[in-house]
Structures are given as structure tokens and as C-alpha cells.
Design an enzyme around this catalytic site. Structure first.
Site, PDB file in Angstrom:
ATOM      1  N   LYS A   1       0.856  -1.191   0.000  1.00 32.68           N
ATOM      2  CA  LYS A   1       0.000   0.000   0.000  1.00 32.68           C
ATOM      3  C   LYS A   1       0.886   1.232   0.000  1.00 32.68           C
ATOM      4  CE  LYS A   1      -4.358   1.150   0.142  1.00 32.68           C
ATOM      5  NZ  LYS A   1      -5.544   0.404  -0.290  1.00 32.68           N
TER       6      LYS A   1
ATOM      7  N   ASP B   1      -6.898   4.409  -4.684  1.00 35.72           N
ATOM      8  CA  ASP B   1      -7.609   4.298  -3.400  1.00 35.72           C
ATOM      9  C   ASP B   1      -8.193   5.702  -3.180  1.00 35.72           C
ATOM     10  OD1 ASP B   1      -7.751   2.274  -0.907  1.00 35.72           O
ATOM     11  OD2 ASP B   1      -7.534   4.279  -0.077  1.00 35.72           O
TER      12      ASP B   1
END
Ligand code: NDP
Ligand code: 2IT
Length: 483
Positions: A158, A198
Site C-alpha cells: 500500500k 484508493d
């Protein structure tokens, strides 16, 4: 008679405040398991101070694993827990860029390459002022198990930045994305680490980052997913997280002989995940009546006007408050009017709820309000949207509760389908990709629920998803040796 009386008092107390038992049981469970896991949490507290979201994510996963650890000593022998909470690599970097006034701006950049046992690191990039090392770490940790659950060969990663895209011009967005990629490019690659979107990162940002990667690496490869359909993107990737989350709910409900048809549903958020959750709810014949952003919520009893929502958010990039200008019968509640410490979306009576904005947006009081109003299903589009106590309540009351790492895995799964198409230089039709997505969501549900049943708690998909995801990663780590 006294005995019955005491029983009656306890029973009414329990009904009035189920939390009493939920908390008691969870404290008891944690107490019993403490000695081993406590050492791990002490280690995390000492070595990664103040990363509260990461501790929250880690506690949920690790406590669920206890029955597996008891049954199979190999995981403790190989120190999988101690290894899995430690990222393989964490990159933090400075991002300098020039705003439209010619002023220098400085932001933090992050990429966490958490676990590569199952494949190249894979996971989104978040651009939001709340991003810090702990937020990226919790998201990366969740991603390991989510990606494992998809059954595809993708590891967990991430990244992101505390950059705030709100109010920035298109040129500023481009310059920031280029500056961000001017460092990130050296760490990623189609077979190494493949970022995606995201919060705050959609097709526009992916485009600017891809352009800069291509220039610096001198490679045209599938290094990012969520690309434009005109140059390497996959059909259905835009819709995938929201669609997948509704497919997951459909599976949970089908196992109980229920459907979404004709049901009132509440959705939070109004970004990528929320919009395509609402779209798929309409496909299923359900009635989505709410959405929200960080400033307030819309309640539209006739059903959210999807075309209007898409236009406001995808084209105009407007605030949600604009919605009532076009739909005067709808109701807008600004966050200042929310009940104290609560999210007003969860007070709206519904059959099913789809938290699709951000972490910890649904707390214990919200969970109680949902249940009191008859909510039977919660399917999480966002990552860790429910607080730990809210999760405990959903599990204890045995509603159809799909934790984020299972319910929102459709996004990353379709990213992997994009990688597969890029690698084979083919592109599949919308129907093909959608059918694969639907099948993957079904598999994830079956894997989580059969694992939950194997460990004696058939409705507990938190336990099932955590154990099923962990087991895949842990077994791969053991087989690949101490690396
Ligand atoms: P978007 O940026 O498209 O939309 C985010 C939405 O959530 C916006 O409506 C935003 O409101 C709201 N929001 C964000 N932060 C907050 C906050 N702190 N408080 C209140 N509202 C907030 O992001 P996505 O739709 O892509 O992501 C939503 C969630 O889904 C995130 O948790 C993400 O991690 C998760 N997710 C996303 C996937 C994807 O493929 N995109 C895949 C799996 C999970 P505002 O515009 O006012 O900020
Ligand atoms: O949280 C997530 O799963 C995402 N933001 C999507 C990640 C991806 O690589 O598609």
C-alpha cells in the site's frame, strides 16, 4: 422462583445492552490468549509507536488466528506471526512540487511492501491529508490477507501521500503525481510491486503517474492498475469494488435464503466504491437511499439519483450538498447536525448497510442504531470502516456481516485481471471480466464461510476470512524458507 427472577433480570439486561456480554466475552477471550499475542503487541507498541490504526487491524487478525495457532503448532514454530506483522520493506520519501502560484510545496510519500509470499506487492495509493505511516501500515496489513483471499497470485502492499487533492487545479494534480512518481518509480515494476488507486487516486492520477513511470523507467508495462481503457486498463476495474461488495452481500444473504430485492439499503461515501455499490444495488432490484461525503449526507427516499451523483462526483468534482439543488425532495444533513460522536447515515432504517467511505466511520453506537432499526446485513466496501467494538457486536448478533478484507476484495481482484490482460497482451469483454469478478466474490465467501465452519463458528466471517487469508500466506512463507 428466585432463580427464574435472576435469569429474567439478566436476560432483559442483555437484550437492552448486548454490549455487556460482547465486551465481557471479548475481554475474556483476549485474556486467555494474552501471553503469546501480548508479546507481539508489546513489540509493535515499542517498535512502531502511535500507529493506532495498525494496532487495530493487527489485533483483529491476530485474535482471530488463535484457534488455528492452537491446532497447528507449525505457525508458531516458524514464527509466522512475528514475521508477518513486520513489513518486508517500507519506503518513505519527500515529494517536492510547485503549486500554481510558483510556491514550493512539500509532502510525504509512502510505499509499504508488506508481504510477497503470494506474488508481487499489490495495493492502492491513497492521497488524503490524514495519511501517515500508521494508516498506510494498517492498509498494507489488511491487503496481505485480502489479496490472499482472492485466490490470485498477489502479495500485499500500500502507499500514498498526505497530499490533499481537494481544490487543486488539474496542473497541480499532474505536477504532484509526477513528483511522487519521480521517487516511487525506482521501487515498483510489473513483476515487483503494482500500485493502483484508493481514496483520492482515480483514473486521472493513475494516468499522470503512469506517464512519468514510462518516461523514467523507459518501459511500457502493467506497473499500475486502474489505467484508462484507452491504454491498457481493464473493463470493470472502475466498477469492481462496489460491484464486488454487492456480490458479496448477495452471497451472504443467499446462504440465509434472503435476497436484496426490494430492500432499503444505506451507503456511505460518494466516491468510486460508493457509486458502483449504488449502481449494482439498483441492478439487484434494491433501493439505495443514502450517500455521504466528508461534509454531510444525502437521504433520498425515492432512491439515490445515480446519474446525478456520477455527474456531481465524476465530472464536476462537486460537494454532495449540490445534490439537493437538483433533487429538492431529498434531504441533506451537514456533519455539524449529526448526532454527537455518530455518523447519521447509520441512523436511517435499512435492511442492509454498505460502509464505503473510510476507516472507523461506523462505531458501536452506530452499530446499535443499525441493529435497533432492523438491519440484517453489513457489507464493507471501505477498509476497516467499523470500529473493533462495532465488529464484535455484528459478529455476536450473527447478522450477515462481511468484513472489508473479504467484501471489498473485488477491486484488487479485478486489478489482477488487468495485470493478466496486460501480460498476455489481450483484452477481455465487460461480460467476461464481470463474470470472473462475480465468481471470485463467490469463492471468497465460500472460503471464509467454510473456514469459519471448520473452526466451529459458521456465521463468523471475520474469523473465517482472517484464518483463510492468513493460512495461504503462512503456508507459502514456510515453503519458501526463511527469506
Ligand atoms: P474516493 O476517493 O473515490 O471516495 C472516498 C469517499 O469517502 C468520498 O466520498 C470522501 O468524501 C469520503 N471520505 C474519505 N475520507 C473521509 C473521511 N475521513 N470522513 C468522511 N468521509 C470521507 O475513494 P474510494 O471510493 O476509492 O475509497 C473508499 C473506501 O474504499 C476507502 O476505505 C478505500 O480504502 C476502500 N477501497 C477502495 C478500493 C478501490 O478500488 N478504490 C478497493 C477496496 C477498498 P470527500 O470527497 O468529502 O473527502
Ligand atoms: O484497498 C484496496 O484493495 C484497493 N484500494 C485496491 C488495490 C488494487 O491494487 O487494486
Amino acid at each position: 422462583v428466585y432463580f427464574l427472577y435472576v435469569l429474567y433480570i439478566l436476560f432483559t439486561y442483555y437484550i437492552k445492552n448486548r454490549l455487556f456480554l460482547v465486551e465481557y466475552i471479548s475481554i475474556l477471550k483476549k485474556g486467555i490468549y494474552m501471553p503469546y499475542l501480548e508479546e507481539v503487541f508489546n513489540y509493535l507498541n515499542r517498535t512502531s509507536p502511535a500507529q493506532t490504526e495498525f494496532y487495530q487491524a493487527a489485533e483483529e487478525v491476530l485474535y482471530s488466528l488463535q484457534p488455528l495457532l492452537d491446532k497447528y503448532p507449525k505457525y508458531r514454530k516458524h514464527k509466522i506471526i512475528e514475521r508477518i506483522v513486520e513489513p518486508e520493506r517500507q519506503i518513505m520519501f519527500r515529494v517536492n512540487w510547485l503549486d500554481d502560484n510558483g510556491e514550493i510545496q512539500v509532502n510525504k510519500g509512502f510505499r509499504i511492501e508488506f508481504n510477497s509470499a503470494l506474488g508481487p506487492y499489490k495495493g492502492g495509493l491513497r492521497f488524503h491529508p490524514s495519511v501517515n505511516a500508521g494508516v498506510i501500515k494498517f492498509l498494507g496489513f489488511e491487503q496481505i490477507f485480502k489479496n490472499a483471499l482472492t485466490g490470485l497470485q498477489i502479495g500485499g502492499g500500500k502507499g500514498g501521500s498526505d497530499f490533499d487533492p481537494k481544490g487543486k487545479s488539474d496542473n497541480e494534480i499532474m505536477r504532484f503525481c509526477q513528483a511522487f512518481m519521480s521517487e516511487l518509480f525506482r521501487h515498483i515494476g510489473a513483476n515487483t510491486d503494482v500500485p493502483a488507486g484508493d481514496i483520492g487516486v482515480g483514473a486521472r492520477e493513475i494516468g499522470y503517474m503512469f506517464g512519468m513511470y514510462k518516461k523514467l523507467a523507459n518501459k511500457y508495462e502493467g506497473v499500475l492498475t486502474g489505467k484508462s481503457l484507452k491504454w491498457g486498463g481493464s473493463l470493470v476495474r472502475t466498477e469492481a469494488t462496489g460491484y464486488g461488495c454487492v456480490y458479496f452481500a448477495k452471497n451472504m444473504l443467499a446462504a440465509r435464503g434472503e435476497t436484496l430485492e426490494g430492500k432499503r439499503c444505506v451507503v456511505s461515501g460518494s466516491g468510486n466504491v460508493a457509486i458502483y455499490t449504488i449502481e449494482k444495488l439498483y441492478h439487484m432490484g434494491a433501493l439505495p437511499i443514502t450517500c455521504s461525503d466528508s461534509k454531510g449526507m444525502i437521504l433520498d427516499e425515492e432512491g439515490i439519483d445515480l446519474l446525478l451523483l456520477k455527474d456531481l462526483k465524476e465530472n464536476q468534482r462537486a460537494r454532495l450538498s449540490e445534490y439537493i439543488k437538483y433533487r429538492p425532495k431529498a434531504q441533506y444533513t451537514p456533519i455539524e447536525k449529526y448526532p454527537e460522536g455518530r455518523n447519521a447515515v447509520w441512523s436511517v432504517p435499512c435492511y442492509a448497510a454498505f460502509p464505503s467511505a473510510t476507516q472507523n466511520e461506523l462505531n458501536l453506537e452506530d452499530a446499535k442504531a443499525l441493529l435497533a432499526n432492523g438491519c440484517k446485513c453489513v457489507s464493507e466496501g471501505a477498509n476497516m470502516p467499523s470500529t473493533a467494538k462495532a465488529v464484535d457486536l455484528f459478529v455476536e448478533t450473527k447478522i450477515a456481516y462481511g468484513p472489508g478484507k473479504a467484501a471489498n476484495a473485488g477491486g484488487v481482484a479485478t486489478s489482477q485481471l488487468e495485470m493478466a490482460q496486460n501480460a498476455s497482451m489481450l483484452s477481455w469483454t465487460f461480460e467476461e471480466v464481470d463474470a470472473k469478478l462475480e465468481q471470485i466474490m463467490k469463492n471468497i465467501f465460500q472460503s471464509a464461510s467454510s473456514t469459519a465452519a471448520e473452526f466451529g463458528q459458521p456465521t463468523n466471517l471475520v474469523l473465517g476470512a482472517n484464518i483463510a487469508g492468513f493460512r495461504k500466506v503462512a503456508d507459502a512463507m514456510i515453503e519458501q524458507g526463511l527469506v
